[in-house]
Design a protein around this motif. Structure first.
Motif, PDB file in Angstrom:
ATOM      1  N   MET A   1       0.732  -1.396   0.042  1.00  0.00           N
ATOM      2  CA  MET A   1      -0.014  -0.120  -0.081  1.00  0.00           C
ATOM      3  C   MET A   1       0.861   1.351  -0.133  1.00  0.00           C
ATOM      4  O   MET A   1       0.475   2.258  -0.223  1.00  0.00           O
ATOM      5  CB  MET A   1      -0.937   0.025   1.414  1.00  0.00           C
ATOM      6  CG  MET A   1      -1.943  -1.193   1.078  1.00  0.00           C
ATOM      7  SD  MET A   1      -2.925  -1.176   2.737  1.00  0.00           S
ATOM      8  CE  MET A   1      -3.795   0.428   2.633  1.00  0.00           C
ATOM      9  N   GLU A   2       1.936   1.216   0.305  1.00  0.00           N
ATOM     10  CA  GLU A   2       2.985   2.303   0.684  1.00  0.00           C
ATOM     11  C   GLU A   2       4.029   2.476  -0.531  1.00  0.00           C
ATOM     12  O   GLU A   2       4.435   3.562  -0.615  1.00  0.00           O
ATOM     13  CB  GLU A   2       3.799   2.040   2.029  1.00  0.00           C
ATOM     14  CG  GLU A   2       2.746   2.228   3.083  1.00  0.00           C
ATOM     15  CD  GLU A   2       3.552   1.859   4.529  1.00  0.00           C
ATOM     16  OE1 GLU A   2       4.683   1.525   4.360  1.00  0.00           O
ATOM     17  OE2 GLU A   2       2.896   1.716   5.559  1.00  0.00           O
ATOM     18  N   ALA A   3       4.124   1.667  -1.436  1.00  0.00           N
ATOM     19  CA  ALA A   3       5.083   1.762  -2.701  1.00  0.00           C
ATOM     20  C   ALA A   3       4.772   0.969  -3.868  1.00  0.00           C
ATOM     21  O   ALA A   3       3.751  -0.074  -3.593  1.00  0.00           O
ATOM     22  CB  ALA A   3       6.508   1.166  -2.191  1.00  0.00           C
ATOM     23  N   TRP A   4       5.188   1.572  -5.055  1.00  0.00           N
ATOM     24  CA  TRP A   4       4.528   0.582  -6.088  1.00  0.00           C
ATOM     25  C   TRP A   4       5.376  -0.419  -6.511  1.00  0.00           C
ATOM     26  O   TRP A   4       5.023  -1.288  -7.571  1.00  0.00           O
ATOM     27  CB  TRP A   4       4.354   1.614  -7.186  1.00  0.00           C
ATOM     28  CG  TRP A   4       5.639   2.319  -7.620  1.00  0.00           C
ATOM     29  CD1 TRP A   4       6.248   3.310  -7.149  1.00  0.00           C
ATOM     30  CD2 TRP A   4       6.383   1.927  -8.742  1.00  0.00           C
ATOM     31  NE1 TRP A   4       7.215   3.857  -7.926  1.00  0.00           N
ATOM     32  CE2 TRP A   4       7.393   2.925  -9.149  1.00  0.00           C
ATOM     33  CE3 TRP A   4       6.398   0.850  -9.896  1.00  0.00           C
ATOM     34  CZ2 TRP A   4       8.422   2.844 -10.039  1.00  0.00           C
ATOM     35  CZ3 TRP A   4       7.150   0.616 -10.892  1.00  0.00           C
ATOM     36  CH2 TRP A   4       8.310   1.676 -10.828  1.00  0.00           C
ATOM     37  N   ILE A   5       6.590  -0.316  -6.069  1.00  0.00           N
ATOM     38  CA  ILE A   5       7.648  -1.447  -6.365  1.00  0.00           C
ATOM     39  C   ILE A   5       8.134  -2.077  -4.851  1.00  0.00           C
ATOM     40  O   ILE A   5       8.170  -1.225  -3.920  1.00  0.00           O
ATOM     41  CB  ILE A   5       8.550  -1.157  -7.185  1.00  0.00           C
ATOM     42  CG1 ILE A   5       9.544   0.156  -6.722  1.00  0.00           C
ATOM     43  CG2 ILE A   5       8.097  -0.981  -8.643  1.00  0.00           C
ATOM     44  CD1 ILE A   5      10.569   0.463  -7.609  1.00  0.00           C
ATOM     45  N   PRO A   6       8.659  -3.117  -4.846  1.00  0.00           N
ATOM     46  CA  PRO A   6       9.109  -3.646  -3.362  1.00  0.00           C
ATOM     47  C   PRO A   6      10.490  -2.659  -3.145  1.00  0.00           C
ATOM     48  O   PRO A   6      11.152  -2.095  -3.889  1.00  0.00           O
ATOM     49  CB  PRO A   6       9.754  -4.866  -3.801  1.00  0.00           C
ATOM     50  CG  PRO A   6       9.047  -5.385  -4.695  1.00  0.00           C
ATOM     51  CD  PRO A   6       8.756  -4.167  -5.831  1.00  0.00           C
ATOM     52  N   PRO A   7      10.478  -2.009  -1.856  1.00  0.00           N
ATOM     53  CA  PRO A   7      11.524  -1.070  -1.374  1.00  0.00           C
ATOM     54  C   PRO A   7      12.845  -1.915  -1.557  1.00  0.00           C
ATOM     55  O   PRO A   7      12.929  -3.224  -1.342  1.00  0.00           O
ATOM     56  CB  PRO A   7      11.538  -0.809   0.105  1.00  0.00           C
ATOM     57  CG  PRO A   7       9.796  -1.368   0.166  1.00  0.00           C
ATOM     58  CD  PRO A   7       9.436  -2.143  -0.790  1.00  0.00           C
ATOM     59  N   PRO A   8      14.036  -1.081  -1.536  1.00  0.00           N
ATOM     60  CA  PRO A   8      15.363  -1.859  -1.565  1.00  0.00           C
ATOM     61  C   PRO A   8      15.437  -2.974  -0.455  1.00  0.00           C
ATOM     62  O   PRO A   8      15.303  -2.470   0.992  1.00  0.00           O
ATOM     63  CB  PRO A   8      16.283  -0.742  -1.357  1.00  0.00           C
ATOM     64  CG  PRO A   8      15.584   0.306  -2.178  1.00  0.00           C
ATOM     65  CD  PRO A   8      14.025   0.275  -1.426  1.00  0.00           C
ATOM     66  N   GLY A   9      15.862  -4.202  -0.538  1.00  0.00           N
ATOM     67  CA  GLY A   9      16.309  -4.961   0.331  1.00  0.00           C
ATOM     68  C   GLY A   9      15.178  -5.530   1.018  1.00  0.00           C
ATOM     69  O   GLY A   9      15.115  -6.477   1.759  1.00  0.00           O
ATOM     70  N   TRP A  10      13.924  -5.370   0.278  1.00  0.00           N
ATOM     71  CA  TRP A  10      12.698  -6.081   0.968  1.00  0.00           C
ATOM     72  C   TRP A  10      12.549  -7.455   0.321  1.00  0.00           C
ATOM     73  O   TRP A  10      12.845  -7.731  -0.893  1.00  0.00           O
ATOM     74  CB  TRP A  10      11.421  -5.097   0.494  1.00  0.00           C
ATOM     75  CG  TRP A  10      10.240  -5.640   1.024  1.00  0.00           C
ATOM     76  CD1 TRP A  10       9.356  -5.279   2.072  1.00  0.00           C
ATOM     77  CD2 TRP A  10       9.272  -6.701   0.494  1.00  0.00           C
ATOM     78  NE1 TRP A  10       8.325  -6.033   2.276  1.00  0.00           N
ATOM     79  CE2 TRP A  10       8.214  -6.817   1.265  1.00  0.00           C
ATOM     80  CE3 TRP A  10       9.283  -7.397  -0.879  1.00  0.00           C
ATOM     81  CZ2 TRP A  10       7.137  -7.593   0.817  1.00  0.00           C
ATOM     82  CZ3 TRP A  10       8.325  -8.307  -1.098  1.00  0.00           C
ATOM     83  CH2 TRP A  10       7.120  -8.157  -0.307  1.00  0.00           C
ATOM     84  N   THR A  11      12.084  -8.260   1.114  1.00  0.00           N
ATOM     85  CA  THR A  11      11.978  -9.689   0.718  1.00  0.00           C
ATOM     86  C   THR A  11      10.913 -10.581   1.495  1.00  0.00           C
ATOM     87  O   THR A  11      10.694 -10.069   2.642  1.00  0.00           O
ATOM     88  CB  THR A  11      13.321 -10.459   0.676  1.00  0.00           C
ATOM     89  OG1 THR A  11      13.225 -11.854  -0.052  1.00  0.00           O
ATOM     90  CG2 THR A  11      13.972 -10.916   2.295  1.00  0.00           C
ATOM     91  N   ILE A  12      10.576 -11.798   1.054  1.00  0.00           N
ATOM     92  CA  ILE A  12      10.061 -12.550   1.986  1.00  0.00           C
ATOM     93  C   ILE A  12      10.698 -14.241   1.958  1.00  0.00           C
ATOM     94  O   ILE A  12      11.280 -14.623   0.854  1.00  0.00           O
ATOM     95  CB  ILE A  12       8.697 -12.825   1.229  1.00  0.00           C
ATOM     96  CG1 ILE A  12       7.679 -11.532   0.924  1.00  0.00           C
ATOM     97  CG2 ILE A  12       7.693 -14.090   2.095  1.00  0.00           C
ATOM     98  CD1 ILE A  12       6.517 -11.842  -0.060  1.00  0.00           C
ATOM     99  N   GLN A  13      10.577 -14.569   3.371  1.00  0.00           N
ATOM    100  CA  GLN A  13      11.279 -15.811   3.371  1.00  0.00           C
ATOM    101  C   GLN A  13      10.675 -16.954   2.719  1.00  0.00           C
ATOM    102  O   GLN A  13       9.405 -16.989   2.695  1.00  0.00           O
ATOM    103  CB  GLN A  13      11.532 -16.068   4.696  1.00  0.00           C
ATOM    104  CG  GLN A  13      13.002 -15.578   5.469  1.00  0.00           C
ATOM    105  CD  GLN A  13      13.318 -16.133   6.530  1.00  0.00           C
ATOM    106  OE1 GLN A  13      12.478 -16.346   7.652  1.00  0.00           O
ATOM    107  NE2 GLN A  13      14.633 -16.613   6.828  1.00  0.00           N
TER     108      GLN A  13
END
Length: 370
Positions: free
Chosen positions: A231-243
């Motif tokens: 909701m806060e960004a249109w692309i994943p922020p730098p370093g963002w991930t899911i395990q």
């Protein structure tokens, strides 16, 4: 052609028709030929001829709009699967020439600069959309990813494009890209306002998102946090991930191995408890555990029911789960919390509440303080 540009083109061509009488005969003839040609390939050929012969035509603005119409028509046809080669070339031309086609000096009379700029965005968006559709139809997901990302750069709140991008990333079958795919799918269902998908379309996207997230992460835990981030960004922020579930499992196994190395007696107990509480626990106890000496066990005294019995908590201090029955009476009372190390012989066990009864010799118990 984008609706806004279509309206601008229609108005400009009418204006040009009124002014045709003021052009040279050849200039006017080529204008009529280009504006009257319905085949976009032939239209562009006439426009190229007109440009070569009359580069400084007084009606370059109207010719410019006819170029846009020709390119746009070819891109639209290609997106429908017709004339893909010509349409792909036209879409690239739309992107490469956009700044020239929409230069300030090309704004037709009566058109506001703001409307002109919005028309350029629609024009370029259409081109990227055509290229993305061509790529998706050809299963060239890397190109589709690039083109769909370009559309989102132009309009961050385009939920439908976020969905298409997420699905394209999933289709690439690259585990590294799954976090980004999940992010864009989450964005597709969280965008509010004019760019949001309708309620009827949102439910299947939600279901798809949950299936992809569960398969990748192992559960739906954390999905709400992903939606908040989307909701806060249109692309994943730098370093963002899911395990991934694989990474989570590997981390758990590594932690268990580390714990077992540091606390071997607890690891032995946990393994024994897991086997005994399994469906075939009774059979396992009778065949492999009962009567066998188990060394290097450790627990803290919970209670002392009588002179020959101690009840211990082997793992969780709040859960007593082992009973030691000594071969002879103990001297005095053993304080609760006293840590004992022992070798014991399992005599019996109860699954719930879990309890293993050991026969022990005082000589094989340390920590009694005798």
């Amino acid at each position: 052609m984008p609706m806004r540009l279509s309206r601008l083109t229609a108005g400009a061509v009418v204006f040009c028709a009124f002014a045709a009488a003021q052009q040279t005969a050849g200039d006017a003839d080529l204008f009529r030929a280009a504006s009257g040609e319905s085949d976009p390939v032939k239209k562009l050929a006439v426009l190229d001829q007109w440009t070569a012969k009359y580069p400084d035509s007084a009606y370059r603005q109207q010719r410019n709009l006819l170029y846009m119409a020709g390119y746009s028509a070819l891109a639209l046809e290609a997106a429908k699967g017709k004339g893909v080669g010509a349409g792909e070339s036209a879409a690239h031309a739309m992107i490469d020439k956009a700044d020239t086609l929409f230069a300030p000096e090309m704004i037709p009379a009566g058109v506001q600069e703001s409307a002109w700029k919005l028309a350029q965005v629609e024009f370029v968006t259409q081109a990227h959309g055509a290229l993305a559709t061509i790529a998706l139809n050809g299963k060239d997901y890397a190109v589709a990813e690039r083109e769909l990302t370009a559309i989102l750069e132009l309009n961050h709140s385009d939920a439908a494009t976020s969905y298409r991008l997420g699905a394209a990333l999933v289709a690439e079958r690259d585990p590294v890209k799954y976090p980004a795919a999940i992010f864009h799918l989450a964005r597709a269902v969280t965008v509010k306002g004019p760019g949001a998908v309708g309620d009827s379309a949102k439910k299947p996207i939600e279901d798809y998102l949950e299936n992809i997230y569960r398969d990748y992460h192992g559960s739906l835990i954390g999905l709400d946090e992903v939606k908040m981030a989307a909701m806060e960004a249109w692309i994943p922020p730098p370093g963002w991930t899911i395990q991934s579930v694989t990474a989570i499992t590997q981390a758990q196994l590594a932690a268990e191995d580390k714990f077992a190395a540091e606390h071997p007696e607890v690891a032995v107990w946990r393994t024994l408890k897991a086997r005994l509480t399994a469906v075939d626990g009774e059979d396992y106890f009778a065949a492999d555990v009962k009567g066998a000496q188990i060394p290097h066990l450790k627990g803290a005294v919970a209670t002392q029911p009588d002179a020959k019995t101690l009840v211990l908590a082997m793992d969780d201090p709040a859960m007593a789960d082992a009973t030691l029955r000594f071969d002879s009476a103990l001297k005095g009372q053993t304080a609760a919390g006293t840590v004992l190390e022992f070798t014991g012989v399992p005599l019996s066990f109860v699954k719930a509440p879990f309890m293993v009864i050991f026969g022990v010799e005082k000589s094989k118990v340390t920590g009694l303080g005798r």
